[in-house]
Design a protein around this motif. Structure first.
Motif, short mmCIF file in Angstrom:
data_model
loop_
_atom_site.label_atom_id
_atom_site.label_comp_id
_atom_site.label_asym_id
_atom_site.label_seq_id
_atom_site.Cartn_x
_atom_site.Cartn_y
_atom_site.Cartn_z
N TYR A 491 49.55 39.59 50.73
CA TYR A 491 49.17 39.69 49.32
C TYR A 491 47.67 39.43 49.22
CZ TYR A 491 53.96 40.11 47.64
OH TYR A 491 55.24 40.57 47.39
N ARG A 492 46.91 40.48 48.97
CA ARG A 492 45.45 40.43 48.92
C ARG A 492 45.02 40.33 47.46
NH1 ARG A 492 42.32 39.71 52.97
NH2 ARG A 492 41.09 41.65 52.98
N VAL A 493 44.28 39.30 47.10
CA VAL A 493 43.95 39.05 45.70
C VAL A 493 42.45 38.88 45.51
CG1 VAL A 493 46.20 37.97 45.28
CG2 VAL A 493 44.23 36.54 45.85
N VAL A 494 42.00 39.25 44.31
CA VAL A 494 40.60 39.05 43.90
C VAL A 494 40.59 38.04 42.75
CG1 VAL A 494 39.82 41.30 44.67
CG2 VAL A 494 40.69 41.05 42.34
N PRO A 495 39.56 37.18 42.67
CA PRO A 495 39.56 36.12 41.65
C PRO A 495 39.22 36.59 40.25
CG PRO A 495 37.58 35.99 43.00
CD PRO A 495 38.45 37.03 43.62
N PHE A 496 38.60 37.77 40.12
CA PHE A 496 38.26 38.27 38.80
C PHE A 496 38.11 39.78 38.85
CE2 PHE A 496 34.32 37.07 40.95
CZ PHE A 496 33.54 38.22 40.84
N VAL A 497 38.29 40.42 37.68
CA VAL A 497 38.10 41.87 37.57
C VAL A 497 37.24 42.23 36.36
CG1 VAL A 497 40.22 42.50 38.77
CG2 VAL A 497 40.27 42.15 36.29
N ASP A 498 36.77 41.25 35.60
CA ASP A 498 35.96 41.54 34.43
C ASP A 498 34.50 41.81 34.77
OD1 ASP A 498 35.31 38.96 35.14
OD2 ASP A 498 35.50 38.13 33.12
N ALA A 499 34.17 41.77 36.05
CA ALA A 499 32.84 42.12 36.55
C ALA A 499 33.02 42.66 37.96
CB ALA A 499 31.91 40.90 36.55
N PRO A 500 32.10 43.50 38.42
CA PRO A 500 32.21 44.00 39.80
C PRO A 500 31.86 42.92 40.81
CG PRO A 500 30.23 44.84 38.74
CD PRO A 500 30.98 44.11 37.68
N GLY A 501 32.18 43.19 42.08
CA GLY A 501 31.71 42.34 43.16
C GLY A 501 32.62 41.21 43.58
#
Length: 524
Positions: A491-501
């Motif tokens: 399960y690969r997760v990103v901490p935020f999506v409201d900004a790139p990077g």
């Protein structure tokens, strides 16, 4: 279509009705109407929407692009002239195209938004290829694809990523940037490729058109907007995709010939079929699907089976077109007459599972199959859009899997904007009941905006549903690594999506041992 959509405003009726008219015109148009690709002048670079490949077989793959020098043109035709053109393609064994092994020409027509679906054959099994398109002096970006292994070939390992739910207004598609670098053999997309609603969101990614999509033109513009995203283009160019639509690709929570209850004027099934025809056509125009999935009006062949050597049988389901309407009274969810897959698809699925000789048998499924009690304490509350609302149909499927002794039965699922790994029980009311398989519910790419590691619903789910072994409500994607002795889902997760990077991390790895149904262990 003989039925008259009396409830639809005239403008929308004419626009939607153009789907059928365009298809009829395409069938009658002579091949000589194509303009030679070296004599046409285009108003700009035609490959703005990128390239893609899909549905690999041992000897081939389908290659996709769509010509759109002005991709957001208000007529939905992407700035292309209203005539057919020819597009050349080529495939090579190296990324510099020094060893070209196949070339061809395809006809791109305005009736299908100048999309190209080149079905290539005669390739070697289990091999990486590079491909590109050309029209006049313009050359597309280069895509990378891979054929399936030979039928029955012994495989030690393979991997595939799966994803779903990418609301443009809710967040950036950063997860796809990371996925494209992971070198999966395959990407499985389980629906909600676009969202049909209007709205601007709060991060500067407002939908185009600004209103909800109803006509073919509306859907075409919406797809163009999504496909302009560079991260999505990178993921398509990195590996072949296998795709299936869910609800938002047409309309939220549609079922069979029925619109969701709060949408007017689509309450007339004849009107909704017109809308579905428009949505299906735009879906096909913008994704790497074979001619066997080309829609005919409001019908499209979604469910299908793909095999990868002796390691994987992938059955892609259609859980929208043949289902009964959602219930308003959950006490009726065990009605044995209710269908999720429809009788024909259900029989096809069980027969294929019973005959499978693959090590791992995976269903590509749109809405979760596990039971999910949403309420703390003795009371029970279930969602009616998932398999919980079709409990008797789920029981038929699970009983059929058990009777056929299907080994290593797995389900990968999207839709819910959260991640869960769960044991699939023959009787969810009895924690000691036989486990017949494992479900991997995958989170959204962006839908729902920034997530959190654990939310209130996740706490309730883990407490009330002992068959659930892991939960997370962040954004991201999943990668399944199949081997002969075990498989692992990261399960690969990103901490935020409201900004790139945003960076990516593996939140958990869930392991299943071959020959032992259910989750073996979860590692953080």
């Amino acid at each position: 279509m003989s039925e008259s959509p009396l409830m639809l405003p005239r403008r929308r009726f004419l626009a939607l009705g153009g789907v059928a008219a365009g298809a009829a015109f395409l069938a009658a148009e002579p091949a000589s109407a194509s303009a030679p690709d070296d004599r046409i002048t285009l108003p700009g670079y035609p490959f703005t929407l990128g390239v893609a490949s899909g549905d690999p077989t041992p000897d081939g793959v389908v290659l996709w692009t769509r010509l759109a020098p002005d991709p957001l043109a208000v007529d939905g035709l992407g700035g292309m002239p209203r005539r057919a053109v020819t597009v050349r393609w080529e495939m090579a064994e190296d990324e510099h195209f020094r060893r070209v092994v196949r070339r061809g020409v395809e006809r791109a027509t305005p009736e299908w938004a100048h999309s190209v679906h080149a079905e290539v054959h005669g390739l070697r099994p289990d091999r990486v290829y590079w491909y590109r398109f050309r029209i006049a002096d313009e050359v597309s970006p280069v895509g990378r694809t891979r054929t399936a292994p030979r039928a029955g070939a012994t495989l030690d390992s393979m991997s595939f990523a799966f994803a779903s739910c990418q609301a443009y207004t809710d967040g950036y598609f950063t997860a796809y940037e990371h996925m494209s670098r992971e070198d999966p053999d395959l990407v499985v997309h389980l629906g909600d490729y676009i969202y049909e609603g209007g709205g601007a969101g709060s991060i500067g990614r407002a939908h185009l058109p600004a209103a909800e999509t109803f006509s073919l033109t509306d859907y075409r513009i919406r797809y163009s907007q999504y496909k302009l995203d560079p991260a999505l283009q990178a993921a398509h160019a990195a590996a072949p995709w296998v795709v299936a639509p869910d609800d938002h690709d047409v309309e939220n929570n549609w079922a069979g010939d029925h619109s969701q209850p709060d949408t007017e004027p689509d309450q007339d099934p004849a009107v909704f079929r017109l809308r579905r025809a428009a949505a299906y056509q735009a879906y096909y125009e913008n994704l790497p699907l074979r001619a066997s999935s080309m829609p005919h009006g409001p019908e499209m062949q979604v469910y299908r089976r793909l095999r990868f050597g002796d390691l994987l049988q992938l059955d892609v389901l259609d859980t929208r077109r043949f289902r009964d309407q959602q219930l308003t009274d959950q006490s009726l969810r065990w009605d044995t007459n209710r269908q999720m897959l429809g009788a024909r698809q259900e029989a096809w699925l069980l027969a294929g599972l019973g005959a499978s000789t693959a090590r791992w048998n995976v269903l590509g499924n749109q809405v979760f199959a596990m039971e999910a009690d949403h309420t703390d304490g003795a009371a029970e509350t279930f969602g009616m859009d998932t398999w919980d609302g079709y409990a008797a149909a789920r029981q038929r499927l699970f009983d059929g899997v058990a009777r056929r002794r299907v080994d290593n039965f797995l389900i990968v699922t999207g839709d819910a904007h959260r991640s869960v790994a769960a044991d699939l029980k023959l009787d969810f009311s009895d924690p000691g009941s036989r486990t017949i398989g494992t479900e991997f519910l995958g989170t959204s790419i962006s839908s729902g905006g920034n997530g959190v590691d654990t939310d209130a619903l996740g706490v309730t789910w883990l407490a009330e549903n002992p068959h659930m072994r892991f939960h997370n409500s962040q954004r991201g994607y999943q990668v399944c690594h199949l081997g002969r002795r075990e498989m692992r889902t990261d399960y690969r997760v990103v901490p935020f999506v409201d900004a790139p990077g945003a960076p990516v991390v593996t939140r958990a790895s869930v392991h299943v041992e071959s020959g032992r149904a259910g989750v073996a262990h979860v590692s953080a």
